[in-house]
Scaffold this active site. Sequence first.
Site, PDB file in Angstrom:
ATOM      1  N   CYS A  20      -8.305  -5.337 -10.047  1.00 36.42           N
ATOM      2  CA  CYS A  20      -7.907  -4.218 -10.901  1.00 36.42           C
ATOM      3  C   CYS A  20      -7.498  -3.076  -9.967  1.00 36.42           C
ATOM      4  CB  CYS A  20      -9.092  -3.832 -11.780  1.00 36.42           C
ATOM      5  SG  CYS A  20      -8.738  -2.527 -12.949  1.00 36.42           S
TER       6      CYS A  20
ATOM      7  N   CYS B  91       0.842  -1.186   0.000  1.00 28.60           N
ATOM      8  CA  CYS B  91       0.000   0.000   0.000  1.00 28.60           C
ATOM      9  C   CYS B  91       0.884   1.245   0.000  1.00 28.60           C
ATOM     10  CB  CYS B  91      -0.900  -0.015   1.232  1.00 28.60           C
ATOM     11  SG  CYS B  91      -1.930   1.456   1.393  1.00 28.60           S
TER      12      CYS B  91
END
Length: 143
Positions: A129, A58
């Site tokens: 995605c 992240c």
Amino acid sequence: MPTSATAVAPSTGSVQKKDQDWRAILSPEQFRVLREKGTENRGKGEYTKLFDDGIYSCAGCATPLYKSTTKFDSGCGWPSFFDAIPGAIKQTPEAGGRRMEITCAACDGHLGHVVKGEGFPTATDERHCVNSVSLKFSEISSQ
């Protein structure tokens, strides 16, 4: 430039910051996507065509999210993965039920969407995605 990754365990803590703190550590585009649930332009992401060995974490809190071994070329214009590191992401159904929003389990940063049942020849028949700008890639160096 990629950095060297050693561990692949997802964060177990919750990362909470105020918007002003997120703005201090994220680029304007990262803030728009991660914190405001935006989407980067198709085909423009840094990691769309990267297939090096490593870990995708992240960009907001550095929690490892995806192994490069689960990345595939779906042709959609964004990085695609067929599975996440266990416990690293949360999936929330969107209206209509075809897509699931995916967020970082540690900081709730918006990553993108999961689409199921498209028929890709992967182990899960899922396409995660993900916006490149939501990710930070760390190369795994061979020893």
